[in-house]
Design an enzyme around this catalytic site. Structure first.
Site, mmCIF file in Angstrom:
data_model
loop_
_atom_site.group_PDB
_atom_site.id
_atom_site.type_symbol
_atom_site.label_atom_id
_atom_site.label_comp_id
_atom_site.label_asym_id
_atom_site.label_seq_id
_atom_site.Cartn_x
_atom_site.Cartn_y
_atom_site.Cartn_z
ATOM 1 N N GLY A 89 -15.301 21.626 -72.197
ATOM 2 C CA GLY A 89 -14.077 20.822 -72.308
ATOM 3 C C GLY A 89 -14.227 19.444 -71.677
ATOM 4 O O GLY A 89 -13.775 18.436 -72.236
ATOM 5 N N THR A 90 -14.882 19.394 -70.529
ATOM 6 C CA THR A 90 -15.022 18.112 -69.829
ATOM 7 C C THR A 90 -15.788 17.112 -70.691
ATOM 8 O O THR A 90 -15.348 15.976 -70.894
ATOM 9 C CB THR A 90 -15.756 18.340 -68.483
ATOM 10 O OG1 THR A 90 -14.952 19.232 -67.700
ATOM 11 C CG2 THR A 90 -15.971 17.046 -67.729
ATOM 12 N N GLN A 129 -6.955 25.029 -73.292
ATOM 13 C CA GLN A 129 -6.253 26.241 -72.870
ATOM 14 C C GLN A 129 -5.522 26.937 -74.019
ATOM 15 O O GLN A 129 -5.168 28.104 -73.906
ATOM 16 C CB GLN A 129 -5.247 25.920 -71.744
ATOM 17 C CG GLN A 129 -5.909 25.515 -70.433
ATOM 18 C CD GLN A 129 -6.612 26.670 -69.712
ATOM 19 O OE1 GLN A 129 -6.475 27.845 -70.060
ATOM 20 N NE2 GLN A 129 -7.398 26.335 -68.706
ATOM 21 N N SER A 171 -13.094 24.680 -75.457
ATOM 22 C CA SER A 171 -14.075 25.138 -74.469
ATOM 23 C C SER A 171 -14.214 26.646 -74.599
ATOM 24 O O SER A 171 -13.211 27.378 -74.562
ATOM 25 C CB SER A 171 -13.597 24.763 -73.066
ATOM 26 O OG SER A 171 -14.518 25.243 -72.116
ATOM 27 N N ALA A 172 -15.455 27.114 -74.738
ATOM 28 C CA ALA A 172 -15.683 28.534 -75.046
ATOM 29 C C ALA A 172 -15.253 29.472 -73.920
ATOM 30 O O ALA A 172 -14.737 30.562 -74.162
ATOM 31 C CB ALA A 172 -17.162 28.757 -75.363
ATOM 32 N N HIS A 173 -15.449 29.044 -72.665
ATOM 33 C CA HIS A 173 -15.277 30.015 -71.567
ATOM 34 C C HIS A 173 -13.824 30.317 -71.229
ATOM 35 O O HIS A 173 -13.550 31.161 -70.384
ATOM 36 C CB HIS A 173 -16.053 29.572 -70.325
ATOM 37 C CG HIS A 173 -15.447 28.451 -69.535
ATOM 38 N ND1 HIS A 173 -14.816 28.664 -68.340
ATOM 39 C CD2 HIS A 173 -15.401 27.119 -69.757
ATOM 40 C CE1 HIS A 173 -14.422 27.491 -67.842
ATOM 41 N NE2 HIS A 173 -14.767 26.545 -68.687
ATOM 42 N N THR A 182 -31.126 18.821 -77.479
ATOM 43 C CA THR A 182 -31.380 20.113 -78.124
ATOM 44 C C THR A 182 -30.212 21.036 -77.834
ATOM 45 O O THR A 182 -29.769 21.149 -76.694
ATOM 46 C CB THR A 182 -32.698 20.711 -77.605
ATOM 47 O OG1 THR A 182 -33.735 19.777 -77.893
ATOM 48 C CG2 THR A 182 -33.009 22.039 -78.266
ATOM 49 N N CYS A 232 -10.006 25.396 -61.379
ATOM 50 C CA CYS A 232 -11.211 24.767 -61.905
ATOM 51 C C CYS A 232 -11.571 23.530 -61.099
ATOM 52 O O CYS A 232 -12.675 23.043 -61.173
ATOM 53 C CB CYS A 232 -11.052 24.439 -63.388
ATOM 54 S SG CYS A 232 -9.381 24.345 -63.946
#
Ligand code: PMP
Length: 381
Positions: free
Chosen positions: A69-70, A176, A196-198, A234, A322
């Site tokens: 996300g950042t 979120q 963001s995946a997490h 990569t 966070c």
């Protein structure tokens, strides 16, 4: 340990770990290489891209994989503004994540005007304020979909429509929102969408920026020209494979998971308010994410309560975990009009895919006991 801190990060789902292991073991090639191992890696990359695109209902050419996300927020904001031929105005809000506010601060130092729209006591921006702030000098609007600390949902479709009518690119940080509620990039009318995946059971350090086909960005990472030149480096293949697995899993069940979690949260809020009647739920009257409860507790220090609950076997957070480690009161409750003392009392409980009714029952009791003990302690101190 009962984990109720999914807005900080959501534990990887089993299918995600499996997809990551598969990518690690079976696809060691570089997706840019033309040989067999490279093609095997490319196939995993392409599949994940299609899964993420399906989650937000866009063409897969619009997905740019990033480190989270950042980075997506930086690429959106600086990528648009680095192309501006003359300084102008950026409009954002007072409750954004620091990964939006700080690039905006950097732009202010470069001569851009930055407007931080205020929020009301529910944490909502007023679209009329945005309408008033938009003018020919506006280069970008960046407003989040759902707040990480309170779960409050901004009127994104309305914001997107105002930006579209004004011909201004709209960036929406949906970090979120994604995975917790259905998400259609075009319904938001967002030219740039951060994921963001997490935050929904995927791996940490992996995200995406969804970019409108018509928008040209100044890449922030230069080099090998990966991601159609929009983000060199990569690709993080195991991370991306896990992101794709989380995206395809959640795309098929976001509605049912949201309904289950909403019911759990209702039960939890009722239980907490019954035992602690003076607790205040931030943004209670606004639309919120299904999983998030931010509670202000007069006379209680949020950090101390978090530590007390940790010892009792429950993981929650004070304000924004966070960015934890900081001891300054969070800007979000302050922007909603809470005073410094009440802001310091705020704790956030965020449920997720592994939360159970039994865990919620145990938590209500532990929360009540801990608050009671801290209040009695401070009374006699
Ligand atoms: N935006 C919001 C609203 C967030 O909650 C977070 C994570 N706390 C981020 C951006 C940054 O995401 P990441 O941790 O993937 O860099």
């Amino acid at each position: 340990m009962i984990y109720l801190d999914h807005n900080a990060t959501s534990p990887p789902r089993p299918e995600v770990a499996e997809a990551m292991m598969n990518a690690l073991h079976r696809a060691h090639g570089n997706p840019s290489s033309v040989h067999g191992p490279g093609r095997a890696a490319r196939q995993i990359l392409d599949e994940a891209r299609r899964a993420v695109a399906r989650l937000v209902q866009v063409h897969d050419s619009r997905v740019v994989f990033t480190s989270g996300g950042t980075e997506s927020n930086h690429l959106a904001i600086l990528g648009v503004l680095d192309r501006a031929t003359a300084p102008g105005t950026v409009i954002t809000s007072a409750v954004e994540h620091p990964s939006v506010l700080q690039p905006c601060d950097q732009l202010a130092r470069r001569g851009f005007r930055v407007i931080r729209l205020p929020v009301d006591e529910s944490g909502l921006i007023r679209p009329a304020d945005l309408q008033e702030a938009l003018d020919p000098s506006t280069r970008l609007v960046s407003i989040m979909a759902a707040n990480n600390e309170t779960g409050v949902l901004q009127p994104v479709a309305e914001i997107g429509a105002l930006c579209r009518a004004a011909g201004v690119p709209f960036h929406c940080d949906a970090t979120q929102w994604a995975g917790k509620l259905p998400l259609q990039a075009d319904a938001f009318q967002a030219d740039l969408l951060t994921l963001s995946a997490h935050k929904f059971g995927g791996p940490k350090g992996c995200g995406a920026l969804i970019v409108a086909a018509s928008l040209r960005l100044a890449p922030q990472l230069l080099g090998g020209g990966q991601e159609r030149g929009r983000r060199s480096g990569t690709e993080n293949l195991p991370g991306i494979a896990g992101f794709g697995a989380a995206a395809s899993l959640i795309a098929s069940k976001v509605d049912s998971e949201a309904a289950t979690i909403t019911a759990l949260r209702q039960k939890m809020e009722q239980g907490l308010l019954k035992t602690i009647p003076d607790a205040v739920i931030l943004g209670a009257k606004a639309p919120r994410l299904p999983n998030t409860t931010a509670l202000a507790l007069p006379g209680v220090d949020g950090e101390t309560l978090v530590m007390t609950l940790d010892l009792a076997g429950f993981a929650i957070s004070a304000g924004a975990a966070c960015s934890s480690g900081k001891n300054t009161p969070s800007h979000v409750p302050l922007a909603m009009g809470l005073d410094h003392e009440l802001t310091r009392s705020v704790t956030r409980i965020s449920l997720g895919w592994d939360s159970t009714e039994h865990a919620v029952d145990l938590f209500i009791q532990a929360f009540h006991r801990s608050v009671d003990r801290l209040r009695k302690g401070s009374h006699f101190a």
